[in-house]
Design a protein around this motif. Structure first.
Motif, PDB file in Angstrom:
ATOM      1  N   CYS A  98       0.851  -1.198   0.000  1.00 31.96           N
ATOM      2  CA  CYS A  98       0.000   0.000   0.000  1.00 31.96           C
ATOM      3  C   CYS A  98       0.884   1.244   0.000  1.00 31.96           C
ATOM      4  O   CYS A  98       1.703   1.424   0.898  1.00 31.96           O
ATOM      5  CB  CYS A  98      -0.904  -0.041   1.229  1.00 31.96           C
ATOM      6  SG  CYS A  98      -1.807   1.477   1.481  1.00 31.96           S
ATOM      7  N   ILE A  99       0.705   2.106  -1.014  1.00 29.85           N
ATOM      8  CA  ILE A  99       1.598   3.276  -1.094  1.00 29.85           C
ATOM      9  C   ILE A  99       1.379   4.235   0.071  1.00 29.85           C
ATOM     10  O   ILE A  99       2.330   4.872   0.518  1.00 29.85           O
ATOM     11  CB  ILE A  99       1.496   4.029  -2.447  1.00 29.85           C
ATOM     12  CG1 ILE A  99       0.093   4.457  -2.765  1.00 29.85           C
ATOM     13  CG2 ILE A  99       2.081   3.232  -3.586  1.00 29.85           C
ATOM     14  CD1 ILE A  99       0.053   5.406  -3.965  1.00 29.85           C
ATOM     15  N   PHE A 100       0.142   4.318   0.566  1.00 31.91           N
ATOM     16  CA  PHE A 100      -0.073   5.236   1.695  1.00 31.91           C
ATOM     17  C   PHE A 100       0.552   4.675   2.979  1.00 31.91           C
ATOM     18  O   PHE A 100       1.085   5.437   3.792  1.00 31.91           O
ATOM     19  CB  PHE A 100      -1.564   5.533   1.882  1.00 31.91           C
ATOM     20  CG  PHE A 100      -2.133   6.462   0.820  1.00 31.91           C
ATOM     21  CD1 PHE A 100      -1.329   7.011  -0.174  1.00 31.91           C
ATOM     22  CD2 PHE A 100      -3.483   6.797   0.827  1.00 31.91           C
ATOM     23  CE1 PHE A 100      -1.852   7.860  -1.143  1.00 31.91           C
ATOM     24  CE2 PHE A 100      -4.016   7.655  -0.141  1.00 31.91           C
ATOM     25  CZ  PHE A 100      -3.207   8.184  -1.133  1.00 31.91           C
TER      26      PHE A 100
ATOM     27  N   PRO B 138      -5.930   7.809   7.854  1.00 31.48           N
ATOM     28  CA  PRO B 138      -5.584   7.184   9.136  1.00 31.48           C
ATOM     29  C   PRO B 138      -4.247   6.459   9.007  1.00 31.48           C
ATOM     30  O   PRO B 138      -3.935   5.918   7.934  1.00 31.48           O
ATOM     31  CB  PRO B 138      -6.727   6.185   9.354  1.00 31.48           C
ATOM     32  CG  PRO B 138      -7.189   5.829   7.981  1.00 31.48           C
ATOM     33  CD  PRO B 138      -6.925   7.040   7.097  1.00 31.48           C
ATOM     34  N   LYS B 139      -3.473   6.427  10.090  1.00 26.29           N
ATOM     35  CA  LYS B 139      -2.214   5.663  10.062  1.00 26.29           C
ATOM     36  C   LYS B 139      -2.511   4.166  10.005  1.00 26.29           C
ATOM     37  O   LYS B 139      -1.751   3.393   9.439  1.00 26.29           O
ATOM     38  CB  LYS B 139      -1.371   6.002  11.298  1.00 26.29           C
ATOM     39  CG  LYS B 139      -0.770   7.398  11.219  1.00 26.29           C
ATOM     40  CD  LYS B 139       0.143   7.687  12.394  1.00 26.29           C
ATOM     41  CE  LYS B 139       0.820   9.036  12.225  1.00 26.29           C
ATOM     42  NZ  LYS B 139       1.559   9.444  13.440  1.00 26.29           N
ATOM     43  N   LYS B 140      -3.649   3.787  10.585  1.00 26.04           N
ATOM     44  CA  LYS B 140      -4.077   2.389  10.526  1.00 26.04           C
ATOM     45  C   LYS B 140      -4.604   2.099   9.114  1.00 26.04           C
ATOM     46  O   LYS B 140      -5.369   2.903   8.567  1.00 26.04           O
ATOM     47  CB  LYS B 140      -5.195   2.226  11.559  1.00 26.04           C
ATOM     48  CG  LYS B 140      -5.963   0.950  11.493  1.00 26.04           C
ATOM     49  CD  LYS B 140      -7.086   0.965  12.526  1.00 26.04           C
ATOM     50  CE  LYS B 140      -7.951  -0.263  12.368  1.00 26.04           C
ATOM     51  NZ  LYS B 140      -9.001  -0.336  13.394  1.00 26.04           N
ATOM     52  N   HIS B 141      -4.198   0.989   8.522  1.00 24.40           N
ATOM     53  CA  HIS B 141      -4.702   0.654   7.184  1.00 24.40           C
ATOM     54  C   HIS B 141      -6.151   0.190   7.261  1.00 24.40           C
ATOM     55  O   HIS B 141      -6.469  -0.792   7.920  1.00 24.40           O
ATOM     56  CB  HIS B 141      -3.851  -0.430   6.502  1.00 24.40           C
ATOM     57  CG  HIS B 141      -4.361  -0.741   5.128  1.00 24.40           C
ATOM     58  ND1 HIS B 141      -3.850  -0.156   3.990  1.00 24.40           N
ATOM     59  CD2 HIS B 141      -5.395  -1.522   4.719  1.00 24.40           C
ATOM     60  CE1 HIS B 141      -4.538  -0.579   2.938  1.00 24.40           C
ATOM     61  NE2 HIS B 141      -5.473  -1.413   3.354  1.00 24.40           N
ATOM     62  N   ILE B 142      -7.009   0.916   6.551  1.00 29.75           N
ATOM     63  CA  ILE B 142      -8.410   0.519   6.338  1.00 29.75           C
ATOM     64  C   ILE B 142      -8.602   0.655   4.828  1.00 29.75           C
ATOM     65  O   ILE B 142      -8.189   1.666   4.246  1.00 29.75           O
ATOM     66  CB  ILE B 142      -9.369   1.472   7.088  1.00 29.75           C
ATOM     67  CG1 ILE B 142      -9.133   1.407   8.608  1.00 29.75           C
ATOM     68  CG2 ILE B 142     -10.832   1.164   6.744  1.00 29.75           C
ATOM     69  CD1 ILE B 142      -9.813   2.521   9.400  1.00 29.75           C
TER      70      ILE B 142
ATOM     71  N   GLY C  75     -11.176   1.207   2.806  1.00 29.65           N
ATOM     72  CA  GLY C  75     -12.003   2.325   2.337  1.00 29.65           C
ATOM     73  C   GLY C  75     -13.228   2.437   3.224  1.00 29.65           C
ATOM     74  O   GLY C  75     -13.418   1.628   4.142  1.00 29.65           O
ATOM     75  N   ALA C  76     -14.071   3.429   2.933  1.00 26.75           N
ATOM     76  CA  ALA C  76     -15.258   3.649   3.762  1.00 26.75           C
ATOM     77  C   ALA C  76     -16.215   2.462   3.704  1.00 26.75           C
ATOM     78  O   ALA C  76     -17.037   2.271   4.595  1.00 26.75           O
ATOM     79  CB  ALA C  76     -15.967   4.929   3.329  1.00 26.75           C
ATOM     80  N   ASP C  77     -16.087   1.653   2.645  1.00 29.60           N
ATOM     81  CA  ASP C  77     -16.960   0.477   2.511  1.00 29.60           C
ATOM     82  C   ASP C  77     -16.619  -0.633   3.489  1.00 29.60           C
ATOM     83  O   ASP C  77     -17.452  -1.482   3.779  1.00 29.60           O
ATOM     84  CB  ASP C  77     -16.913  -0.059   1.067  1.00 29.60           C
ATOM     85  CG  ASP C  77     -15.495  -0.329   0.576  1.00 29.60           C
ATOM     86  OD1 ASP C  77     -14.542   0.293   1.085  1.00 29.60           O
ATOM     87  OD2 ASP C  77     -15.342  -1.156  -0.335  1.00 29.60           O
ATOM     88  N   THR C  78     -15.394  -0.643   3.986  1.00 31.48           N
ATOM     89  CA  THR C  78     -14.998  -1.726   4.911  1.00 31.48           C
ATOM     90  C   THR C  78     -14.663  -1.164   6.294  1.00 31.48           C
ATOM     91  O   THR C  78     -13.923  -1.790   7.057  1.00 31.48           O
ATOM     92  CB  THR C  78     -13.769  -2.503   4.379  1.00 31.48           C
ATOM     93  OG1 THR C  78     -12.675  -1.582   4.248  1.00 31.48           O
ATOM     94  CG2 THR C  78     -14.058  -3.150   3.033  1.00 31.48           C
ATOM     95  N   LEU C  79     -15.188  -0.002   6.569  1.00 34.56           N
ATOM     96  CA  LEU C  79     -14.890   0.673   7.828  1.00 34.56           C
ATOM     97  C   LEU C  79     -15.461  -0.123   9.007  1.00 34.56           C
ATOM     98  O   LEU C  79     -16.672  -0.334   9.079  1.00 34.56           O
ATOM     99  CB  LEU C  79     -15.548   2.047   7.757  1.00 34.56           C
ATOM    100  CG  LEU C  79     -15.094   3.139   8.675  1.00 34.56           C
ATOM    101  CD1 LEU C  79     -13.610   3.416   8.557  1.00 34.56           C
ATOM    102  CD2 LEU C  79     -15.871   4.387   8.320  1.00 34.56           C
ATOM    103  N   PRO C  80     -14.613  -0.582   9.924  1.00 35.38           N
ATOM    104  CA  PRO C  80     -15.151  -1.292  11.078  1.00 35.38           C
ATOM    105  C   PRO C  80     -15.942  -0.324  11.974  1.00 35.38           C
ATOM    106  O   PRO C  80     -15.564   0.841  12.100  1.00 35.38           O
ATOM    107  CB  PRO C  80     -13.896  -1.780  11.813  1.00 35.38           C
ATOM    108  CG  PRO C  80     -12.758  -1.590  10.870  1.00 35.38           C
ATOM    109  CD  PRO C  80     -13.148  -0.489   9.940  1.00 35.38           C
TER     110      PRO C  80
ATOM    111  N   HIS D  81      -9.003   7.427   2.593  1.00 38.86           N
ATOM    112  CA  HIS D  81      -8.491   8.806   2.603  1.00 38.86           C
ATOM    113  C   HIS D  81      -9.599   9.772   2.259  1.00 38.86           C
ATOM    114  O   HIS D  81     -10.491   9.454   1.476  1.00 38.86           O
ATOM    115  CB  HIS D  81      -7.320   8.976   1.613  1.00 38.86           C
ATOM    116  CG  HIS D  81      -7.596   8.517   0.221  1.00 38.86           C
ATOM    117  ND1 HIS D  81      -7.565   7.184  -0.140  1.00 38.86           N
ATOM    118  CD2 HIS D  81      -7.925   9.184  -0.910  1.00 38.86           C
ATOM    119  CE1 HIS D  81      -7.860   7.063  -1.423  1.00 38.86           C
ATOM    120  NE2 HIS D  81      -8.103   8.278  -1.918  1.00 38.86           N
ATOM    121  N   PHE D  82      -9.512  10.929   2.873  1.00 41.52           N
ATOM    122  CA  PHE D  82     -10.411  12.027   2.545  1.00 41.52           C
ATOM    123  C   PHE D  82      -9.611  13.051   1.748  1.00 41.52           C
ATOM    124  O   PHE D  82      -8.530  13.472   2.180  1.00 41.52           O
ATOM    125  CB  PHE D  82     -10.989  12.667   3.808  1.00 41.52           C
ATOM    126  CG  PHE D  82     -12.006  11.794   4.489  1.00 41.52           C
ATOM    127  CD1 PHE D  82     -13.331  11.792   4.072  1.00 41.52           C
ATOM    128  CD2 PHE D  82     -11.639  10.954   5.529  1.00 41.52           C
ATOM    129  CE1 PHE D  82     -14.270  10.970   4.680  1.00 41.52           C
ATOM    130  CE2 PHE D  82     -12.572  10.130   6.149  1.00 41.52           C
ATOM    131  CZ  PHE D  82     -13.891  10.146   5.720  1.00 41.52           C
TER     132      PHE D  82
END
Ligand code: AMP
Ligand code: ZN
Length: 112
Positions: free
Chosen positions: A4-6, A43-47, A49-54, A99-100
């Motif tokens: 992941c580049i981010f 976020p520093k934590k890898h998520i 996208g908004a579709d898989t947001l816990p 990311h926003f």
């Protein structure tokens, strides 16, 4: 996430022009700006996208939006701005790390 580049930007393995950082969030200038001010707030934590947001990250998501609003103040976007998150291929998401986009600095064009 290894590929992941981010995540690489977060780890300092790739350069970025950071404008904000705290324990759980970083923000940096988009490499291909679509507006005079174009910042990515992540976020520093890898998520993915908004579709898989816990559900447990509802608070973090709010703090990302609050950080974006503070950065907008820092960049004097008092006339208004846009906060956008793209989801999946059809949504135009090219980097699968939540990311926003903070866009502003001119009267933004209308879009969907
Ligand atoms: P999206 O298309 O919504 O997934 O947004 C990804 C954004 O990341 C795009 O606006 C890209 O220009 C931006 N981007 C990709 N790689 C980098 C990078 N190394 N540094 C800064 N921004 C990047
Ligand atoms: Zn990541």
């Amino acid at each position: 996430m290894d590929n992941c580049i981010f995540c690489k930007i977060i780890k300092g393995e790739l350069p970025s022009e950071k404008v904000y950082q705290d324990e759980e969030i970083i923000a940096f200038v988009d490499i291909k700006p679509q507006a005079p001010v174009h910042i990515l707030v992540i976020p520093k934590k890898h998520i993915d996208g908004a579709d898989t947001l816990p559900a447990e990250d509802a608070g973090l998501t709010g703090r990302l939006v609050i950080a974006a609003a503070r950065i907008a103040e820092q960049f004097h976007l008092s006339g208004g701005y846009r906060i956008v998150t793209n989801i999946g291929k059809d949504g135009g998401q090219t980097v699968r790390h939540l990311h926003f986009h903070l866009l502003g600095g001119e009267k933004l064009k209308d879009s969907y």
